[in-house]
Design a protein around this motif. Structure first.
Motif, PDB file in Angstrom:
ATOM      1  N   THR A   1       0.816  -1.213   0.000  1.00  0.00           N
ATOM      2  CA  THR A   1       0.000   0.000   0.000  1.00  0.00           C
ATOM      3  C   THR A   1       0.853   1.267   0.000  1.00  0.00           C
ATOM      4  O   THR A   1       0.366   2.323  -0.376  1.00  0.00           O
ATOM      5  N   LEU A   2       2.116   1.189   0.429  1.00  0.00           N
ATOM      6  CA  LEU A   2       2.951   2.390   0.522  1.00  0.00           C
ATOM      7  C   LEU A   2       3.202   3.039  -0.848  1.00  0.00           C
ATOM      8  O   LEU A   2       2.991   4.255  -0.991  1.00  0.00           O
ATOM      9  N   PRO A   3       3.624   2.292  -1.881  1.00  0.00           N
ATOM     10  CA  PRO A   3       3.798   2.945  -3.193  1.00  0.00           C
ATOM     11  C   PRO A   3       2.501   3.531  -3.737  1.00  0.00           C
ATOM     12  O   PRO A   3       2.516   4.605  -4.351  1.00  0.00           O
ATOM     13  N   ILE A   4       1.381   2.823  -3.499  1.00  0.00           N
ATOM     14  CA  ILE A   4       0.103   3.347  -3.975  1.00  0.00           C
ATOM     15  C   ILE A   4      -0.251   4.633  -3.237  1.00  0.00           C
ATOM     16  O   ILE A   4      -0.728   5.609  -3.836  1.00  0.00           O
ATOM     17  N   ALA A   5       0.011   4.660  -1.923  1.00  0.00           N
ATOM     18  CA  ALA A   5      -0.261   5.874  -1.142  1.00  0.00           C
ATOM     19  C   ALA A   5       0.588   7.032  -1.646  1.00  0.00           C
ATOM     20  O   ALA A   5       0.104   8.161  -1.795  1.00  0.00           O
ATOM     21  N   ILE A   6       1.864   6.775  -1.912  1.00  0.00           N
ATOM     22  CA  ILE A   6       2.751   7.833  -2.426  1.00  0.00           C
ATOM     23  C   ILE A   6       2.249   8.349  -3.772  1.00  0.00           C
ATOM     24  O   ILE A   6       2.234   9.557  -4.036  1.00  0.00           O
ATOM     25  N   PHE A   7       1.773   7.443  -4.612  1.00  0.00           N
ATOM     26  CA  PHE A   7       1.253   7.843  -5.921  1.00  0.00           C
ATOM     27  C   PHE A   7      -0.007   8.694  -5.770  1.00  0.00           C
ATOM     28  O   PHE A   7      -0.179   9.705  -6.464  1.00  0.00           O
ATOM     29  N   GLU A   8      -0.897   8.297  -4.849  1.00  0.00           N
ATOM     30  CA  GLU A   8      -2.112   9.081  -4.606  1.00  0.00           C
ATOM     31  C   GLU A   8      -1.758  10.471  -4.077  1.00  0.00           C
ATOM     32  O   GLU A   8      -2.353  11.477  -4.460  1.00  0.00           O
ATOM     33  N   ILE A   9      -0.773  10.516  -3.185  1.00  0.00           N
ATOM     34  CA  ILE A   9      -0.346  11.802  -2.625  1.00  0.00           C
ATOM     35  C   ILE A   9       0.224  12.702  -3.721  1.00  0.00           C
ATOM     36  O   ILE A   9      -0.084  13.896  -3.785  1.00  0.00           O
ATOM     37  N   LEU A  10       1.028  12.134  -4.608  1.00  0.00           N
ATOM     38  CA  LEU A  10       1.603  12.923  -5.703  1.00  0.00           C
ATOM     39  C   LEU A  10       0.526  13.479  -6.614  1.00  0.00           C
ATOM     40  O   LEU A  10       0.574  14.646  -7.023  1.00  0.00           O
ATOM     41  N   SER A  11      -0.471  12.661  -6.936  1.00  0.00           N
ATOM     42  CA  SER A  11      -1.508  13.120  -7.863  1.00  0.00           C
ATOM     43  C   SER A  11      -2.358  14.211  -7.230  1.00  0.00           C
ATOM     44  O   SER A  11      -2.703  15.200  -7.881  1.00  0.00           O
ATOM     45  N   PHE A  12      -2.702  14.050  -5.926  1.00  0.00           N
ATOM     46  CA  PHE A  12      -3.483  15.100  -5.266  1.00  0.00           C
ATOM     47  C   PHE A  12      -2.660  16.374  -5.122  1.00  0.00           C
ATOM     48  O   PHE A  12      -3.157  17.484  -5.329  1.00  0.00           O
ATOM     49  N   GLY A  13      -1.375  16.200  -4.772  1.00  0.00           N
ATOM     50  CA  GLY A  13      -0.502  17.370  -4.678  1.00  0.00           C
ATOM     51  C   GLY A  13      -0.398  18.098  -6.002  1.00  0.00           C
ATOM     52  O   GLY A  13      -0.348  19.328  -6.050  1.00  0.00           O
ATOM     53  N   ALA A  14      -0.388  17.336  -7.115  1.00  0.00           N
ATOM     54  CA  ALA A  14      -0.325  17.958  -8.442  1.00  0.00           C
ATOM     55  C   ALA A  14      -1.563  18.803  -8.704  1.00  0.00           C
ATOM     56  O   ALA A  14      -1.479  19.892  -9.295  1.00  0.00           O
ATOM     57  N   ILE A  15      -2.723  18.316  -8.261  1.00  0.00           N
ATOM     58  CA  ILE A  15      -3.961  19.087  -8.453  1.00  0.00           C
ATOM     59  C   ILE A  15      -3.895  20.400  -7.677  1.00  0.00           C
ATOM     60  O   ILE A  15      -4.236  21.471  -8.202  1.00  0.00           O
ATOM     61  N   VAL A  16      -3.444  20.325  -6.431  1.00  0.00           N
ATOM     62  CA  VAL A  16      -3.338  21.547  -5.619  1.00  0.00           C
ATOM     63  C   VAL A  16      -2.343  22.521  -6.261  1.00  0.00           C
ATOM     64  O   VAL A  16      -2.583  23.731  -6.310  1.00  0.00           O
ATOM     65  N   VAL A  17      -1.232  22.004  -6.777  1.00  0.00           N
ATOM     66  CA  VAL A  17      -0.251  22.864  -7.442  1.00  0.00           C
ATOM     67  C   VAL A  17      -0.887  23.582  -8.623  1.00  0.00           C
ATOM     68  O   VAL A  17      -0.690  24.788  -8.821  1.00  0.00           O
ATOM     69  N   LEU A  18      -1.688  22.852  -9.405  1.00  0.00           N
ATOM     70  CA  LEU A  18      -2.302  23.456 -10.588  1.00  0.00           C
ATOM     71  C   LEU A  18      -3.279  24.569 -10.205  1.00  0.00           C
ATOM     72  O   LEU A  18      -3.343  25.607 -10.864  1.00  0.00           O
TER      73      LEU A  18
ATOM     74  N   PHE B   1       0.839  17.451   2.480  1.00  0.00           N
ATOM     75  CA  PHE B   1       0.225  17.249   3.799  1.00  0.00           C
ATOM     76  C   PHE B   1      -1.247  16.876   3.660  1.00  0.00           C
ATOM     77  O   PHE B   1      -1.744  15.955   4.320  1.00  0.00           O
ATOM     78  N   SER B   2      -1.974  17.603   2.824  1.00  0.00           N
ATOM     79  CA  SER B   2      -3.414  17.374   2.688  1.00  0.00           C
ATOM     80  C   SER B   2      -3.720  15.976   2.163  1.00  0.00           C
ATOM     81  O   SER B   2      -4.735  15.381   2.512  1.00  0.00           O
ATOM     82  N   ALA B   3      -2.849  15.473   1.313  1.00  0.00           N
ATOM     83  CA  ALA B   3      -3.100  14.154   0.732  1.00  0.00           C
ATOM     84  C   ALA B   3      -2.601  13.022   1.610  1.00  0.00           C
ATOM     85  O   ALA B   3      -3.146  11.921   1.576  1.00  0.00           O
ATOM     86  N   SER B   4      -1.570  13.287   2.403  1.00  0.00           N
ATOM     87  CA  SER B   4      -0.973  12.199   3.181  1.00  0.00           C
ATOM     88  C   SER B   4      -1.631  12.014   4.549  1.00  0.00           C
ATOM     89  O   SER B   4      -1.776  10.878   5.011  1.00  0.00           O
TER      90      SER B   4
END
Length: 287
Positions: A3-20, A247-250
């Motif tokens: 689950t750790l790699p999947i969690a990191i991937f989810e965090i990256l994608s949500f962080g990308a949305i916030v960045v945009l 932070f928001s995603a993790s």
């Protein structure tokens, strides 16, 4: 451990949305000296335009292309008709954009009611690495965000438009004396920030669905991210968005979403208390 790699991937994608989302908000704040409190509703409009285009029979990618164009054009018009009248009073400008956001949200609420609408992912399926499966569309969001960040940096740092924007930021009077139409620069800058929010809404509507309050969460997170990152530079909002998005995603993986949101705000307040200039101090706005 899977689950750790999947969690990191989810965090990256949500962080990308916030960045945009924050990228457009930060550009407007840094270049124009106002916080656009309608930015969350521009995200909502981007999602709604994508849904509308798809609902009349066109493919989802066409709707995603139309969203930043339509929202950017609306931002251009609103800046000319409403926002520029409040530049002399930034607090009033914030209240004015907040009122615009309320109007946009209530119009969309009147059109869709309490429904939750969605569009299919343009690129479905998953990427398989070993025994792990990653949603392809979330990977697309990360890639598009990186490309938009790079393109925005090139636009503002290496083009004649960017030179005019920076000149208007540093010394508006001298820029006008040099023949630069600062009014048009402000309109285009505001439209560009709105278009980025529209693109963010278009990209997330297959993931988060469309409802009337969609933009509120992203607006609040965007505002906090800009404060943490600092205004007056391109890098500040991006840095703040990366931190807040992560932070928001993790945190929801470790605690309830409500407590996670509260903890993000507490951490942001503590950070701003000790470093009010933000992660990346900028030049500020000298209107």
């Amino acid at each position: 451990m899977d689950t750790l790699p999947i969690a990191i991937f989810e965090i990256l994608s949500f962080g990308a949305i916030v960045v945009l989302v924050v990228l457009g908000l930060g550009i407007i704040a840094s270049m124009m000296g106002i916080f656009n409190f309608a930015q969350g509703e521009f995200v909502l409009l981007g999602a709604y335009v994508t849904y509308l285009v798809h609902s009349v029979g066109f493919p989802v990618p066409l709707g995603m292309l139309a969203a930043p164009v339509v929202v950017g054009a609306l931002g251009f018009i609103l800046e000319k008709l409403v926002v520029r009248r409040f530049y002399a009073a930034p607090i009033v400008a914030m209240l004015g954009t907040y009122a615009l956001g309320l109007i946009i949200r209530e119009v969309v609420r009147g059109l869709i009611g309490g429904l939750y609408l969605s569009v299919p992912e343009p690129i479905g399926g998953s990427i398989t690495i070993g025994s792990l499966h990653f949603a392809t569309w979330r990977g697309v969001i990360v890639i598009v965000t990186l490309l938009v960040m790079a393109a925005s940096h090139v636009l503002l740092a290496y083009t004649s438009f960017g030179l005019r924007v920076r000149a208007s930021l540093e010394n508006p009077s001298l820029a006008r004396a040099s023949g630069i139409s600062t009014g048009m620069i402000y309109s285009l800058t505001f439209a560009f920030g709105a278009a980025l929010a529209g693109l963010a809404g278009a990209l997330i509507v297959p993931v988060f669905s469309l409802f009337a309050d969609l933009g509120i969460r992203f607006l609040i997170q965007g505002f906090v991210a800009v404060m943490v990152g600092g205004v007056g530079s391109f890098a500040g909002p991006v840095a703040g968005a990366s931190v807040i998005g992560t932070f928001s995603a993790s945190l929801p993986w470790l605690m309830s979403p409500v407590i996670a949101d509260v903890l993000v705000f507490v951490l942001a307040i503590i950070f701003i208390k000790f470093r009010p200039e933000g992660l990346v101090s900028g030049r500020g706005v000298n209107r």
